[in-house]
Design a protein around this motif. Structure first.
Motif, PDB file in Angstrom:
ATOM      1  N   ARG A   1     -15.623  54.780 122.822  1.00 31.57           N
ATOM      2  CA  ARG A   1     -14.213  54.703 123.232  1.00 31.57           C
ATOM      3  C   ARG A   1     -13.687  56.028 123.789  1.00 31.57           C
ATOM      4  N   CYS A   2     -14.563  57.019 123.891  1.00 28.93           N
ATOM      5  CA  CYS A   2     -14.094  58.379 124.180  1.00 28.93           C
ATOM      6  C   CYS A   2     -14.146  58.808 125.640  1.00 28.93           C
ATOM      7  N   ALA A   3     -14.764  58.078 126.526  1.00 25.87           N
ATOM      8  CA  ALA A   3     -14.828  58.489 127.938  1.00 25.87           C
ATOM      9  C   ALA A   3     -13.753  57.818 128.785  1.00 25.87           C
ATOM     10  N   THR A   4     -13.503  56.555 128.545  1.00 23.79           N
ATOM     11  CA  THR A   4     -12.599  55.776 129.397  1.00 23.79           C
ATOM     12  C   THR A   4     -11.196  56.368 129.536  1.00 23.79           C
ATOM     13  N   PRO A   5     -10.558  56.859 128.482  1.00 27.41           N
ATOM     14  CA  PRO A   5      -9.211  57.421 128.664  1.00 27.41           C
ATOM     15  C   PRO A   5      -9.176  58.571 129.670  1.00 27.41           C
ATOM     16  N   PHE A   6     -10.203  59.410 129.655  1.00 34.64           N
ATOM     17  CA  PHE A   6     -10.257  60.526 130.592  1.00 34.64           C
ATOM     18  C   PHE A   6     -10.554  60.040 132.009  1.00 34.64           C
ATOM     19  N   TYR A   7     -11.459  59.087 132.121  1.00 33.47           N
ATOM     20  CA  TYR A   7     -11.808  58.547 133.436  1.00 33.47           C
ATOM     21  C   TYR A   7     -10.600  57.840 134.060  1.00 33.47           C
ATOM     22  N   LEU A   8      -9.970  56.972 133.288  1.00 32.94           N
ATOM     23  CA  LEU A   8      -8.793  56.251 133.768  1.00 32.94           C
ATOM     24  C   LEU A   8      -7.650  57.219 134.078  1.00 32.94           C
ATOM     25  N   GLY A   9      -7.464  58.200 133.219  1.00 33.19           N
ATOM     26  CA  GLY A   9      -6.440  59.208 133.465  1.00 33.19           C
ATOM     27  C   GLY A   9      -6.699  59.966 134.754  1.00 33.19           C
ATOM     28  N   SER A  10      -7.952  60.298 135.028  1.00 32.24           N
ATOM     29  CA  SER A  10      -8.320  60.991 136.269  1.00 32.24           C
ATOM     30  C   SER A  10      -8.003  60.144 137.486  1.00 32.24           C
ATOM     31  N   VAL A  11      -8.349  58.878 137.409  1.00 33.04           N
ATOM     32  CA  VAL A  11      -8.085  57.968 138.532  1.00 33.04           C
ATOM     33  C   VAL A  11      -6.586  57.885 138.799  1.00 33.04           C
ATOM     34  N   MET A  12      -5.801  57.676 137.742  1.00 35.99           N
ATOM     35  CA  MET A  12      -4.350  57.557 137.928  1.00 35.99           C
ATOM     36  C   MET A  12      -3.733  58.864 138.416  1.00 35.99           C
ATOM     37  N   ALA A  13      -4.177  59.990 137.888  1.00 38.98           N
ATOM     38  CA  ALA A  13      -3.640  61.281 138.327  1.00 38.98           C
ATOM     39  C   ALA A  13      -3.955  61.512 139.804  1.00 38.98           C
ATOM     40  N   SER A  14      -5.112  61.048 140.261  1.00 41.79           N
ATOM     41  CA  SER A  14      -5.452  61.204 141.678  1.00 41.79           C
ATOM     42  C   SER A  14      -4.577  60.318 142.565  1.00 41.79           C
ATOM     43  N   MET A  15      -3.865  59.384 141.958  1.00 43.57           N
ATOM     44  CA  MET A  15      -2.919  58.527 142.680  1.00 43.57           C
ATOM     45  C   MET A  15      -1.499  59.067 142.562  1.00 43.57           C
ATOM     46  N   ASP A  16      -1.382  60.341 142.204  1.00 43.30           N
ATOM     47  CA  ASP A  16      -0.085  61.014 142.056  1.00 43.30           C
ATOM     48  C   ASP A  16       0.773  60.436 140.937  1.00 43.30           C
ATOM     49  N   ILE A  17       0.131  59.940 139.900  1.00 43.13           N
ATOM     50  CA  ILE A  17       0.836  59.473 138.709  1.00 43.13           C
ATOM     51  C   ILE A  17       0.781  60.600 137.678  1.00 43.13           C
ATOM     52  N   ASP A  18       1.894  60.848 137.000  1.00 44.94           N
ATOM     53  CA  ASP A  18       1.982  61.874 135.966  1.00 44.94           C
ATOM     54  C   ASP A  18       1.351  61.302 134.699  1.00 44.94           C
ATOM     55  N   VAL A  19       0.166  61.808 134.331  1.00 41.35           N
ATOM     56  CA  VAL A  19      -0.595  61.262 133.209  1.00 41.35           C
ATOM     57  C   VAL A  19      -0.662  62.282 132.081  1.00 41.35           C
ATOM     58  N   HIS A  20      -0.342  61.814 130.870  1.00 42.06           N
ATOM     59  CA  HIS A  20      -0.422  62.635 129.667  1.00 42.06           C
ATOM     60  C   HIS A  20      -1.292  61.895 128.661  1.00 42.06           C
ATOM     61  N   ILE A  21      -2.273  62.588 128.090  1.00 37.78           N
ATOM     62  CA  ILE A  21      -3.050  62.030 126.987  1.00 37.78           C
ATOM     63  C   ILE A  21      -2.625  62.772 125.734  1.00 37.78           C
TER      64      ILE A  21
END
Length: 132
Positions: free
Chosen positions: A27-47
């Motif tokens: 369960r430990c890789a997906t949050p970072f991967y998904l966060g990276s994808v969304m941040a590259s779409m100019d979305i403000d992402v906080h984990i």
């Protein structure tokens, strides 16, 4: 169907609450991967790491952890997320239970060590909240 595309909307805030840690590496890789994808779409992402999730921000943990055998190290997912612009928050009240000293034991990728009130503020302001 709404013709508006997500990129045509005003800035969005997405909060990912990470409670999973090294005892559940899958369960430990997906949050970072998904966060990276969304941040590259100019979305403000906080984990926001809380419960066992704070252990992923502890020195020496993510450097030796993989979500699956032969897969990329979790620290590399973390660094990819940081390069994409994801903000990483660690829950201060969760640290003593894992004997983590915030002044010496956290990886340099951590942006902030916060209280639960910061998590509450992020969630209340967010457009989307995800949990892992």
């Amino acid at each position: 169907m709404n013709p508006e595309h997500y990129l045509e909307n005003e800035e969005q805030l997405v909060v990912i609450i990470m409670t999973s840690g090294p005892t559940e590496p899958g369960r430990c890789a997906t949050p970072f991967y998904l966060g990276s994808v969304m941040a590259s779409m100019d979305i403000d992402v906080h984990i926001f790491f809380t419960m066992e999730g704070v252990r992923l921000m502890q020195r020496g943990v993510a450097e030796d952890l993989r979500a699956m055998e032969g897969g990329k190290l979790i620290i590399d997912f973390i660094r990819d997320a940081k390069r994409a612009g994801v903000s990483l928050h660690v829950c201060h009240p969760a640290l003593p239970g894992y004997k983590i000293d915030p002044s010496t034991d956290l990886i340099p990728e951590v942006d902030e060590v916060n209280r639960a009130s910061e998590l509450a503020d992020l969630v209340l302001r967010s457009d989307k909240t995800l949990t892992f």
